[in-house]
Enzyme design. Structure first.
Site, PDB file in Angstrom:
ATOM      1  N   SER A   1       0.757  -1.204   0.136  1.00  0.00           N
ATOM      2  CA  SER A   1       0.212   0.034  -0.104  1.00  0.00           C
ATOM      3  C   SER A   1       0.745   1.241   0.004  1.00  0.00           C
ATOM      4  O   SER A   1       0.315   2.272  -0.380  1.00  0.00           O
ATOM      5  CB  SER A   1      -0.930  -0.043   1.088  1.00  0.00           C
TER       6      SER A   1
ATOM      7  N   ASP B   1      -4.574   7.651   7.469  1.00  0.00           N
ATOM      8  CA  ASP B   1      -5.465   6.660   8.197  1.00  0.00           C
ATOM      9  C   ASP B   1      -4.577   6.100   9.494  1.00  0.00           C
ATOM     10  O   ASP B   1      -3.486   6.697   9.587  1.00  0.00           O
ATOM     11  CB  ASP B   1      -5.971   5.822   7.456  1.00  0.00           C
TER      12      ASP B   1
ATOM     13  N   HIS C   1      -1.230   4.406   7.421  1.00  0.00           N
ATOM     14  CA  HIS C   1      -0.601   5.223   6.131  1.00  0.00           C
ATOM     15  C   HIS C   1      -0.495   6.694   6.276  1.00  0.00           C
ATOM     16  O   HIS C   1      -1.432   7.448   6.660  1.00  0.00           O
ATOM     17  CB  HIS C   1      -1.440   5.162   4.970  1.00  0.00           C
TER      18      HIS C   1
END
Length: 345
Positions: A35, A317, A320
């Site tokens: 990610s 978040d 991240h």
């Protein structure tokens, strides 16, 4: 104007000019990993690990969610831009990907994945092995039909491979340990997977690879047994990164014409986290999406509170960072990693 301020501005400008002049020239950028680098591939597979919904992308041009796990751009986007290749690295799995994008680089990364096939299997994401064994080869075949084999060979030889993975592999061990295998043995297995990854890409014609280490391992509630970063897990990160650096040093002589560079992301992330307030950022324990609630992926949505100023936050978040932090890390890599290739296309 204050003479000292003028001199500071002049020195900063000189530093930027020297850095830009030191950057190598690449034909394209090829992104693998998780990610930290997924620019939207998970949008096109059957998984709940997606970031193609609001409030993701609020800082992205046009304020649209693209599948990037942040409020805006990622490290890979900033690196590609610094190399004057493209401003945004597109996901390879996008069915509407223009053929013209292929020759300057694409992204194969998949959020939630790792170098180990076991990592992320529960979420049905694309492990790094599949990224290079299946999708990279498809990419190469498509590129051949567009520019021909000779040109493809030149492009790959002069491409920059950038890979960010490993963190999810560590999460996998913490949350679902493998029976009869120690962390030391598990890390060695992951390092072995990275060796296969590098050798495979080398065999396919890639020569320049920047392999990122992992940052401090932090476990949000609901993911593991504890909140925050523990000393043991931080130690595991340091040991893993040392093993990765040793692998790259060992492999280099056996792959003629290659350049393998360790991309340190732990240092800039750690430095910025420790001085976040001085940089005008809220500390890492307060995420913008969720405002402290451990929201990520499907739970980072319009139903949870979201800060109006993500540029003032370290974390987007629960897992991240924000675009501001990605840019900070990318700037660090531009200064410390890219000049090590010291080559021209």
């Amino acid at each position: 104007m204050d003479p000292s301020f003028f001199m500071l501005c002049l020195l900063n400008l000189l530093n930027i000019m020297l850095t830009c002049n030191a950057l190598p020239k690449f034909s394209s950028v090829l992104i693998f990993g998780d990610s930290l680098s997924d620019t939207g591939n998970n949008n096109f597979i059957s998984t709940i690990v997606k970031a193609n919904h609001t409030p993701y992308g609020v800082s992205f041009p046009g304020g649209i969610p693209t599948g990037r796990f942040s409020d805006g751009k990622l490290m890979s986007d900033f690196l590609a831009d610094a190399l004057s290749l493209k401003q945004l690295v597109p996901p390879f799995l996008d069915p509407n990907l223009p053929p013209s994008e292929l020759s300057t680089g694409v992204c194969f990364a998949s959020a939630g994945s790792g170098y180990g096939d076991r990592t992320g299997a529960t979420w049905n994401v694309i492990p790094v092995t599949k990224q290079y064994q299946k999708y990279f080869k498809k990419y190469k075949q498509r590129l051949v039909t567009i520019v021909g084999e000779k040109k493809v060979s030149h492009i790959l030889k002069n491409s920059l491979v950038f890979s960010t993975a490993g963190s999810n592999d560590m999460f996998q061990f913490y949350t679902n340990p493998m029976p009869h295998k120690s962390m030391h043995q598990y890390q060695n297995a992951i390092i072995s997977d990275i060796e296969k990854f590098i050798k495979s890409l080398y065999k396919e014609g890639c020569r320049n690879m920047a392999i990122a280490g992992i940052p401090l391992i932090c476990v949000p509630p609901g993911v593991g047994a504890e909140l925050g970063c523990s000393n043991d897990k931080n130690s595991d990160s340091n040991v893993y990164n040392s093993k990765l650096q040793a692998l790259l040093t060992r492999l280099q002589p056996s792959l003629p014409g290659s350049k393998l560079v360790y991309a340190d992301i732990l240092t800039p992330l750690g430095e910025l986290a420790a001085s976040s307030i001085a940089h005008g950022l809220h500390p890492p324990n307060i995420n913008c999406c969720g405002m402290g609630i451990p929201a990520v992926g499907p739970t980072c949505n319009i139903s949870v509170p979201t800060c109006p100023n993500p540029q003032n936050y370290f974390m987007w978040d629960a897992i991240h960072p924000t675009q501001v932090v990605y840019r900070y890390v990318a700037d660090y890599l531009i200064r410390t990693v890219l000049p090590q290739f010291n080559r021209t296309a």
